[in-house]
Motif scaffolding. Structure first.
Motif, PDB file in Angstrom:
ATOM      1  N   THR A   2       0.888  -1.227  -0.077  1.00  0.00           N
ATOM      2  CA  THR A   2       0.075   0.016   0.014  1.00  0.00           C
ATOM      3  C   THR A   2       0.872   1.389  -0.067  1.00  0.00           C
ATOM      4  N   ALA A   3       0.535   2.320  -0.766  1.00  0.00           N
ATOM      5  CA  ALA A   3       1.157   3.459  -0.836  1.00  0.00           C
ATOM      6  C   ALA A   3       0.103   4.434   0.150  1.00  0.00           C
ATOM      7  N   VAL A   4       1.263   5.409   0.783  1.00  0.00           N
ATOM      8  CA  VAL A   4       0.667   6.177   1.699  1.00  0.00           C
ATOM      9  C   VAL A   4       0.855   7.625   1.315  1.00  0.00           C
ATOM     10  N   LYS A   5      -0.070   8.348   1.395  1.00  0.00           N
ATOM     11  CA  LYS A   5      -0.046   9.824   0.997  1.00  0.00           C
ATOM     12  C   LYS A   5       0.009  10.621   2.447  1.00  0.00           C
ATOM     13  N   ILE A   6       0.769  11.738   2.512  1.00  0.00           N
ATOM     14  CA  ILE A   6       1.150  12.496   3.618  1.00  0.00           C
ATOM     15  C   ILE A   6       0.636  13.937   3.400  1.00  0.00           C
ATOM     16  N   ILE A   7      -0.189  14.470   3.957  1.00  0.00           N
ATOM     17  CA  ILE A   7      -0.624  15.808   3.830  1.00  0.00           C
ATOM     18  C   ILE A   7      -0.159  16.659   5.130  1.00  0.00           C
ATOM     19  N   LYS A   8      -0.063  17.968   5.014  1.00  0.00           N
ATOM     20  CA  LYS A   8       0.198  18.862   6.196  1.00  0.00           C
ATOM     21  C   LYS A   8      -0.893  19.678   6.559  1.00  0.00           C
ATOM     22  N   VAL A  25      -6.751  16.651  12.840  1.00  0.00           N
ATOM     23  CA  VAL A  25      -7.174  15.413  12.513  1.00  0.00           C
ATOM     24  C   VAL A  25      -8.535  15.393  12.350  1.00  0.00           C
ATOM     25  N   GLU A  26      -9.278  16.041  13.299  1.00  0.00           N
ATOM     26  CA  GLU A  26     -10.894  16.109  13.131  1.00  0.00           C
ATOM     27  C   GLU A  26     -11.268  17.100  12.093  1.00  0.00           C
ATOM     28  N   GLN A  27     -10.718  17.939  11.583  1.00  0.00           N
ATOM     29  CA  GLN A  27     -11.065  18.768  10.280  1.00  0.00           C
ATOM     30  C   GLN A  27     -10.622  17.894   9.079  1.00  0.00           C
ATOM     31  N   ALA A  28      -9.449  17.224   9.078  1.00  0.00           N
ATOM     32  CA  ALA A  28      -8.978  16.616   7.893  1.00  0.00           C
ATOM     33  C   ALA A  28      -9.902  15.443   7.720  1.00  0.00           C
ATOM     34  N   ASN A  30     -13.009  15.222   7.743  1.00  0.00           N
ATOM     35  CA  ASN A  30     -14.275  15.258   6.836  1.00  0.00           C
ATOM     36  C   ASN A  30     -13.909  15.385   5.442  1.00  0.00           C
ATOM     37  N   THR A  31     -12.596  15.347   4.940  1.00  0.00           N
ATOM     38  CA  THR A  31     -12.441  15.224   3.669  1.00  0.00           C
ATOM     39  C   THR A  31     -11.454  14.052   3.319  1.00  0.00           C
ATOM     40  N   VAL A  32     -10.796  13.619   4.228  1.00  0.00           N
ATOM     41  CA  VAL A  32      -9.805  12.535   4.014  1.00  0.00           C
ATOM     42  C   VAL A  32     -10.166  10.961   4.541  1.00  0.00           C
ATOM     43  N   GLU A  33     -10.176   9.898   3.765  1.00  0.00           N
ATOM     44  CA  GLU A  33     -10.652   8.781   4.411  1.00  0.00           C
ATOM     45  C   GLU A  33      -9.497   7.824   4.862  1.00  0.00           C
ATOM     46  N   ASN A  34      -9.860   7.089   5.996  1.00  0.00           N
ATOM     47  CA  ASN A  34      -8.730   6.130   6.220  1.00  0.00           C
ATOM     48  C   ASN A  34      -7.388   6.672   7.017  1.00  0.00           C
ATOM     49  N   ILE A  61      -0.391  14.101   8.095  1.00  0.00           N
ATOM     50  CA  ILE A  61      -1.449  13.186   8.484  1.00  0.00           C
ATOM     51  C   ILE A  61      -1.265  12.286   7.307  1.00  0.00           C
ATOM     52  N   ALA A  62      -1.209  10.811   7.594  1.00  0.00           N
ATOM     53  CA  ALA A  62      -0.975   9.930   6.632  1.00  0.00           C
ATOM     54  C   ALA A  62      -2.267   9.084   6.333  1.00  0.00           C
TER      55      ALA A  62
END
Length: 70
Positions: A2-8, A25-28, A30-34, A61-62
């Motif tokens: 599995t590839a993982v994406k990371i956002i700041k 984390v809570e706000q992310a 809302n639009t990012v799954e898993n 966040i990964a």
């Protein structure tokens, strides 16, 4: 594999740095799954008259990248 994406993400709170990270984390979520994990990159704050008025947490966040066809 599995590839993982990371956002700041920058979270804020009037209460604490921990709450600022939780807000990120809570706000992310809302639009990012898993979301699978976080790393706190930086803690900062605004100060007025010698008192912290706003806590900030920069959080990485990964989450897994969806495979094509999903």
């Amino acid at each position: 594999m599995t590839a993982v994406k990371i956002i700041k993400v920058l979270g804020t709170s009037d209460e604490s740095w921990e709450r600022a990270a939780e807000n990120a984390v809570e706000q992310a979520s809302n639009t990012v799954e898993n979301i699978s994990g976080i790393e706190v990159e930086d803690w900062t704050a605004n100060v007025e008259n010698g008192t912290v008025t706003n806590y900030k947490a920069t959080v990485e966040i990964a989450f897994p990248v969806k495979e094509s066809g999903e």
